[in-house]
Motif scaffolding. Structure first.
Motif, PDB file in Angstrom:
ATOM      1  N   ALA A   1     -54.084 -86.646   9.582  1.00  0.00           N
ATOM      2  CA  ALA A   1     -54.175 -87.695   7.958  1.00  0.00           C
ATOM      3  C   ALA A   1     -53.247 -87.562   7.947  1.00  0.00           C
ATOM      4  N   GLU A   2     -53.134 -86.717   7.263  1.00  0.00           N
ATOM      5  CA  GLU A   2     -52.174 -86.739   5.949  1.00  0.00           C
ATOM      6  C   GLU A   2     -50.891 -86.808   6.371  1.00  0.00           C
ATOM      7  N   VAL A   3     -50.647 -86.288   7.361  1.00  0.00           N
ATOM      8  CA  VAL A   3     -48.961 -86.735   8.289  1.00  0.00           C
ATOM      9  C   VAL A   3     -48.657 -88.447   7.892  1.00  0.00           C
ATOM     10  N   LEU A   4     -49.732 -88.775   8.756  1.00  0.00           N
ATOM     11  CA  LEU A   4     -49.790 -90.650   9.033  1.00  0.00           C
ATOM     12  C   LEU A   4     -49.862 -90.897   7.155  1.00  0.00           C
TER      13      LEU A   4
ATOM     14  N   HIS B   1     -48.071 -89.759   4.784  1.00  0.00           N
ATOM     15  CA  HIS B   1     -47.175 -88.991   4.205  1.00  0.00           C
ATOM     16  C   HIS B   1     -46.039 -90.041   5.067  1.00  0.00           C
ATOM     17  N   VAL B   2     -46.318 -90.081   6.121  1.00  0.00           N
ATOM     18  CA  VAL B   2     -45.608 -91.216   7.510  1.00  0.00           C
ATOM     19  C   VAL B   2     -45.286 -92.828   6.307  1.00  0.00           C
ATOM     20  N   HIS B   3     -46.943 -92.799   6.137  1.00  0.00           N
ATOM     21  CA  HIS B   3     -46.410 -94.238   5.587  1.00  0.00           C
ATOM     22  C   HIS B   3     -46.282 -94.598   4.441  1.00  0.00           C
ATOM     23  N   LEU B   4     -46.217 -93.371   3.383  1.00  0.00           N
ATOM     24  CA  LEU B   4     -45.297 -93.356   1.696  1.00  0.00           C
ATOM     25  C   LEU B   4     -43.850 -93.001   2.116  1.00  0.00           C
ATOM     26  N   SER B   5     -43.651 -92.766   3.122  1.00  0.00           N
ATOM     27  CA  SER B   5     -42.045 -93.260   3.520  1.00  0.00           C
ATOM     28  C   SER B   5     -42.120 -93.877   4.013  1.00  0.00           C
ATOM     29  N   PHE B   6     -42.417 -94.692   4.781  1.00  0.00           N
ATOM     30  CA  PHE B   6     -41.452 -95.648   4.868  1.00  0.00           C
ATOM     31  C   PHE B   6     -41.872 -96.769   3.448  1.00  0.00           C
ATOM     32  N   LEU B   7     -42.683 -96.690   2.934  1.00  0.00           N
ATOM     33  CA  LEU B   7     -43.466 -97.796   1.623  1.00  0.00           C
ATOM     34  C   LEU B   7     -42.366 -97.431   0.759  1.00  0.00           C
ATOM     35  N   LEU B   8     -41.772 -96.376   0.298  1.00  0.00           N
ATOM     36  CA  LEU B   8     -40.778 -96.159  -0.132  1.00  0.00           C
ATOM     37  C   LEU B   8     -38.503 -96.809   0.108  1.00  0.00           C
ATOM     38  N   PHE B   9     -39.054 -96.391   1.619  1.00  0.00           N
ATOM     39  CA  PHE B   9     -37.791 -97.056   2.258  1.00  0.00           C
ATOM     40  C   PHE B   9     -37.718 -98.330   2.022  1.00  0.00           C
ATOM     41  N   LEU B  10     -39.293 -99.372   1.796  1.00  0.00           N
ATOM     42  CA  LEU B  10     -39.011-100.486   2.252  1.00  0.00           C
ATOM     43  C   LEU B  10     -38.923-101.169   0.541  1.00  0.00           C
ATOM     44  N   HIS B  11     -39.466-100.470  -0.561  1.00  0.00           N
ATOM     45  CA  HIS B  11     -39.102-100.572  -1.531  1.00  0.00           C
ATOM     46  C   HIS B  11     -37.034-100.475  -2.244  1.00  0.00           C
ATOM     47  N   ARG B  12     -36.280 -99.216  -1.108  1.00  0.00           N
ATOM     48  CA  ARG B  12     -35.461 -99.182  -1.754  1.00  0.00           C
ATOM     49  C   ARG B  12     -34.276-100.477  -0.656  1.00  0.00           C
TER      50      ARG B  12
END
Length: 77
Positions: free
Chosen positions: A26-29, A31-42
């Motif tokens: 769940a922690e890995v998921l 982290h992946v979700h947060l990374s994806f959201l940061l990518f979308l924001h950028r």
């Protein structure tokens, strides 16, 4: 209350190990979700900048594609 025999203890131990693996997954998921959201924001910010530079009031697909290329190049190093 009687102490658990070795069979019950092994079952409890396996349950605890599986539960800890589940939480790590769940922690890995997260982290992946947060990374994806940061990518979308950028991506959104860069696409908006591209649209502004082209004096466009609307973000078009070509702005997003150009932004994605820039972001991916930056992420490579």
């Amino acid at each position: 209350m009687e102490p658990p025999d070795s069979g019950e203890f092994l079952v409890l131990e396996k349950l605890l190990v599986n539960a800890s693996l589940h939480w790590k997954g769940a922690e890995v998921l997260e982290h992946v979700h947060l990374s994806f959201l940061l990518f979308l924001h950028r991506l959104a910010e860069e696409a908006r900048t591209n649209a502004f530079e082209n004096k466009s009031k609307v973000i078009k697909p070509e702005h997003a594609i150009a932004a994605a290329k820039v972001i991916l190049k930056k992420s490579r190093g």
